[in-house]
Structures are given as C-alpha cells and as structure tokens.
Design a protein around this motif. Structure first.
Motif, PDB file in Angstrom:
ATOM      1  N   ASP A  20       0.960  -1.244   0.071  1.00 25.85           N
ATOM      2  CA  ASP A  20       0.068   0.074  -0.184  1.00 25.85           C
ATOM      3  C   ASP A  20       0.876   1.398   0.110  1.00 25.85           C
ATOM      4  OD1 ASP A  20      -2.524  -1.151  -0.066  1.00 25.85           O
ATOM      5  OD2 ASP A  20      -2.684  -1.263   2.176  1.00 25.85           O
ATOM      6  N   LYS A  21       1.974   1.262   0.723  1.00 25.98           N
ATOM      7  CA  LYS A  21       2.827   2.484   0.848  1.00 25.98           C
ATOM      8  C   LYS A  21       3.272   2.691  -0.592  1.00 25.98           C
ATOM      9  CE  LYS A  21       3.972   2.412   5.790  1.00 25.98           C
ATOM     10  NZ  LYS A  21       4.843   2.430   6.929  1.00 25.98           N
ATOM     11  N   ILE A  22       4.111   1.433  -1.194  1.00 27.44           N
ATOM     12  CA  ILE A  22       4.574   1.827  -2.470  1.00 27.44           C
ATOM     13  C   ILE A  22       3.746   2.254  -3.447  1.00 27.44           C
ATOM     14  CG2 ILE A  22       5.793   0.336  -4.292  1.00 27.44           C
ATOM     15  CD1 ILE A  22       6.997  -1.481  -2.002  1.00 27.44           C
ATOM     16  N   ASN A  57       1.693   6.451  -7.013  1.00 25.91           N
ATOM     17  CA  ASN A  57       0.448   7.500  -7.605  1.00 25.91           C
ATOM     18  C   ASN A  57       0.835   8.789  -7.092  1.00 25.91           C
ATOM     19  OD1 ASN A  57      -1.430   5.867  -8.803  1.00 25.91           O
ATOM     20  ND2 ASN A  57      -2.226   4.907  -6.949  1.00 25.91           N
ATOM     21  N   GLU A  58       1.221   8.927  -6.148  1.00 26.91           N
ATOM     22  CA  GLU A  58       1.598  10.453  -5.858  1.00 26.91           C
ATOM     23  C   GLU A  58       2.526  11.240  -6.730  1.00 26.91           C
ATOM     24  OE1 GLU A  58       2.541  13.280  -1.842  1.00 26.91           O
ATOM     25  OE2 GLU A  58       2.508  11.060  -1.521  1.00 26.91           O
ATOM     26  N   ALA A  59       3.649  10.557  -6.986  1.00 26.54           N
ATOM     27  CA  ALA A  59       4.779  10.702  -8.047  1.00 26.54           C
ATOM     28  C   ALA A  59       3.980  11.067  -9.313  1.00 26.54           C
ATOM     29  CB  ALA A  59       5.915   9.969  -8.117  1.00 26.54           C
ATOM     30  N   ILE A  60       3.250  10.125  -9.728  1.00 22.16           N
ATOM     31  CA  ILE A  60       2.595  10.267 -11.109  1.00 22.16           C
ATOM     32  C   ILE A  60       1.818  11.463 -11.098  1.00 22.16           C
ATOM     33  CG2 ILE A  60       1.068   9.043 -12.699  1.00 22.16           C
ATOM     34  CD1 ILE A  60       2.206   6.389 -11.842  1.00 22.16           C
ATOM     35  N   GLU A  68      -5.139  10.358  -4.064  1.00 23.75           N
ATOM     36  CA  GLU A  68      -5.285   8.766  -3.911  1.00 23.75           C
ATOM     37  C   GLU A  68      -4.107   8.210  -3.364  1.00 23.75           C
ATOM     38  OE1 GLU A  68      -6.044   5.054  -6.986  1.00 23.75           O
ATOM     39  OE2 GLU A  68      -6.365   7.158  -7.566  1.00 23.75           O
ATOM     40  N   GLY A  69      -2.966   8.772  -3.815  1.00 23.21           N
ATOM     41  CA  GLY A  69      -1.650   8.127  -3.343  1.00 23.21           C
ATOM     42  C   GLY A  69      -1.681   8.368  -1.769  1.00 23.21           C
ATOM     43  N   LYS A  70      -2.129   9.514  -1.384  1.00 18.76           N
ATOM     44  CA  LYS A  70      -1.864   9.950   0.114  1.00 18.76           C
ATOM     45  C   LYS A  70      -2.814   9.013   0.975  1.00 18.76           C
ATOM     46  CE  LYS A  70      -0.124  14.725  -0.494  1.00 18.76           C
ATOM     47  NZ  LYS A  70      -0.320  15.953  -0.390  1.00 18.76           N
ATOM     48  N   GLY A  71      -3.761   8.890   0.337  1.00 16.63           N
ATOM     49  CA  GLY A  71      -4.822   7.934   1.035  1.00 16.63           C
ATOM     50  C   GLY A  71      -4.194   6.568   0.967  1.00 16.63           C
ATOM     51  N   GLU A  72      -3.606   5.923   0.256  1.00 19.13           N
ATOM     52  CA  GLU A  72      -3.106   4.538   0.040  1.00 19.13           C
ATOM     53  C   GLU A  72      -1.953   4.597   1.057  1.00 19.13           C
ATOM     54  OE1 GLU A  72      -3.792   3.086  -4.420  1.00 19.13           O
ATOM     55  OE2 GLU A  72      -2.171   4.306  -4.187  1.00 19.13           O
ATOM     56  N   GLN A  73      -1.068   5.565   1.038  1.00 19.22           N
ATOM     57  CA  GLN A  73      -0.004   5.495   2.090  1.00 19.22           C
ATOM     58  C   GLN A  73      -0.512   5.532   3.498  1.00 19.22           C
ATOM     59  OE1 GLN A  73       2.532   8.810   1.389  1.00 19.22           O
ATOM     60  NE2 GLN A  73       2.720   8.469  -0.853  1.00 19.22           N
ATOM     61  N   GLY A 115      -1.692   1.974   4.460  1.00 21.39           N
ATOM     62  CA  GLY A 115      -0.298   1.328   4.801  1.00 21.39           C
ATOM     63  C   GLY A 115      -0.033   1.527   6.251  1.00 21.39           C
ATOM     64  N   LYS A 116       0.001   2.860   6.619  1.00 18.74           N
ATOM     65  CA  LYS A 116       0.512   3.165   7.949  1.00 18.74           C
ATOM     66  C   LYS A 116      -0.402   2.449   8.927  1.00 18.74           C
ATOM     67  CE  LYS A 116       2.700   7.235   6.955  1.00 18.74           C
ATOM     68  NZ  LYS A 116       2.948   8.754   6.793  1.00 18.74           N
ATOM     69  N   VAL A 117      -1.808   2.569   8.705  1.00 18.59           N
ATOM     70  CA  VAL A 117      -2.912   2.141   9.664  1.00 18.59           C
ATOM     71  C   VAL A 117      -2.595   0.638   9.765  1.00 18.59           C
ATOM     72  CG1 VAL A 117      -5.212   1.667   9.822  1.00 18.59           C
ATOM     73  CG2 VAL A 117      -4.421   3.791   9.413  1.00 18.59           C
TER      74      VAL A 117
END
Length: 60
Positions: free
Chosen positions: A6-8, A13-16, A42-47, A50-52
């Motif tokens: 999830d973090k990756i 997604n954030e970079a793209i 969306e990328g921040k949400g996935e990160q 992953g933290k959760v």
C-alpha cells in the motif's frame, strides 16, 4: 494487500500525480492538473492505509 504494498502504491500514485499536475500547468490544461491532484490525493490515501495496516496489522 500488505502494508508495504500500500505504501509503495501510494508513493507511485503520488509521484505520477505530481508529474501530471506539472505537465498540466506547463500545457495550461486544467483537466490534467485536476487529474494529477486527484491522483496525488489517492496516493496519500493509500500511504495512510499502509500506515494504519502497519499499526494494526495486515488483517484489517
């Protein structure tokens, strides 16, 4: 998916999204800019997901 996956995905997604936003700004394309911002969110949400998972375990 696991915490690391999830973090990756979030980082990718954030970079793209940042690239899309920058291209949209350069080309004066507000739709592409908005798409980039949405993909970054969306990328921040996935990160965050992953933290959760890391804090609570991958079984959630």
């Amino acid at each position: 998916m696991g915490e690391l996956t999830d973090k990756i995905k979030g980082n990718v997604n954030e970079a793209i999204g940042k690239v899309k936003e920058a291209i949209g700004e350069h080309k004066n394309d507000s739709d592409l800019q908005a798409e980039g911002k949405a993909q970054q969110a969306e990328g921040k949400g996935e990160q965050f997901k992953g933290k959760v998972k890391g804090a609570l375990g991958d079984d959630i």
